[in-house]
Scaffold this active site. Sequence first.
Site, PDB file in Angstrom:
ATOM      1  N   GLU A 210      -4.122 -83.868  72.976  1.00  0.00           N
ATOM      2  CA  GLU A 210      -4.295 -85.321  72.877  1.00  0.00           C
ATOM      3  C   GLU A 210      -3.349 -85.921  73.901  1.00  0.00           C
ATOM      4  O   GLU A 210      -2.141 -86.038  73.656  1.00  0.00           O
ATOM      5  CB  GLU A 210      -3.955 -85.810  71.457  1.00  0.00           C
ATOM      6  N   CYS A 244      -0.903 -94.799  73.499  1.00  0.00           N
ATOM      7  CA  CYS A 244      -1.673 -93.967  74.436  1.00  0.00           C
ATOM      8  C   CYS A 244      -2.983 -94.632  74.839  1.00  0.00           C
ATOM      9  O   CYS A 244      -3.463 -94.426  75.940  1.00  0.00           O
ATOM     10  CB  CYS A 244      -1.946 -92.601  73.829  1.00  0.00           C
TER      11      CYS A 244
END
Length: 456
Positions: A210, A244
């Site tokens: 991720e 993010c």
Amino acid sequence: MIDNKLIFDNQKQYFNSQATKSTDFRLRALKALKSAILDKEPQIVDALRKDLNKSEFDTFSTEIGILLEEISYVTKRLQKWARPRKVTTALTHFGTKGLQYPEPYGVVLIVAPWNYPFQLAISPLIGAIAAGNCAVIKPSELTPNTSAVIASLISSIYDEEYVAVVEGAVETSTSLLTLPFDYIFFTGSVGVGKVVMEAAAKHLTPLTLELGGKSPCIVHHDADLRLAAKRIAWGKFLNAGQTCIAPDYIYVQQTVHDTFISYLKEAIHTLYSDNALANEDYVRIVAKRHFERLLDFLQDGDIIEGGRYDATTLKIQPTLLTNITWHDKVMQEEIFGPILPILSYSSLEEVIHTVQSKPHPLALYLFSTDNKAVNKVIHQVEFGGGCINDVIYHIATPYLPFGGKGSSGMGAYHGKASFDTFTHYKSVLKQTNYFDIPFRYPNNKFGLRILKMLFK
Ligand code: NAD
């Protein structure tokens, strides 16, 4: 000195004892996790206030609440997910049964970042437990108070041979990565993702990455501009841009550029007052190194909003930059802070072409009321996931798997996708002994003819 190898060996032994595999065991473990999160809520809130100056509202909405919801979602469905699935039998396999057994990988490693340090360590753990694995968690060293709370919360409910927390920095990660884990779940930067993948390759360990990158946000001329500005200001400056999937930069269509910017400024003032530095709930930058990296970007283009900072509190005002080109430093790497460059475009094709020429972003956002434009962007641009007429929101539902593509990551999780991530689907064929189809044997006279009839 923690002996990582000993923890790993003990977990292997515990996993092999079969203790973690029954759904009753998994459900009890998830229930214990939920109660512990609720019990320790004040300590979690306090740790995040110390590490990042997160407000109680932010901590509940982006760290705790999302986990409670995920545990409830998984718990309700786990019995069904964990059952072996029967699959259709091929004509050539008459008499057999095909089954898929969802099996845990074994002992898994979870490496977490600092930006949502509680949520991003525990969310993958929910999937790991649901699938029946043992787990080692390595929280981020940049948020030490949260790391300590994670360690004490986990040790208060689980034995180390089931779930262990190993605190520490790069050396700790590096040492853990030498062990032959059965699965690695890494959340963090692209650069470290490559290091993790290389280490995983040594043991052929499967993994989820991720990662991050520059997530574009496109504002088309037909968007609801005021609402778009409000949602973008919220999503970009949430956690001071240290998200993010925060919109990294904006592409706004030339014809609405000035109007959109005036709405964006208005939204920033409404959310954070005229001076975010004085707002006691405004999140700070995690560390001096990151703070200084961000200050460098303030040299680029023109500052049309914000731009002030406080080196003692490590806070930077929500800042808008215009007159930016792809040659500027701010466009060379993921910003990961409260600085938002705004570029403009004349045709949608131009933006699509530009984004296509960059690494695949983790998220993409488009504000438009034109279905044709929406479909064009969804189908022609490659990205992990995203929203139409919103930002960030797609991450917060257990119904949508979340993950990147290309350099923004591989694999996905949340809800059922988390269970699948930590599960190996073992395919088993059960053959009958009542009869034996003769045509598979090469000495059968009609074998080849029958096979040619069946395989077409
Ligand atoms: P990072 O890659 O620096 O660190 C992540 C973890 O890896 C930490 O636990 C750290 O101790 C460890 N680590 C650091 N260097 C290492 C090395 N050389 N070898 C092994 N382990 C190492 O990331 P970060 O600064 O903590 O987080 C920010 C990045 O994470 C941003 O790029 C952001 O986009 C990304 N991110 C992605 C997601 C997502 O869900 N895709 C979520 C949050 C953050």
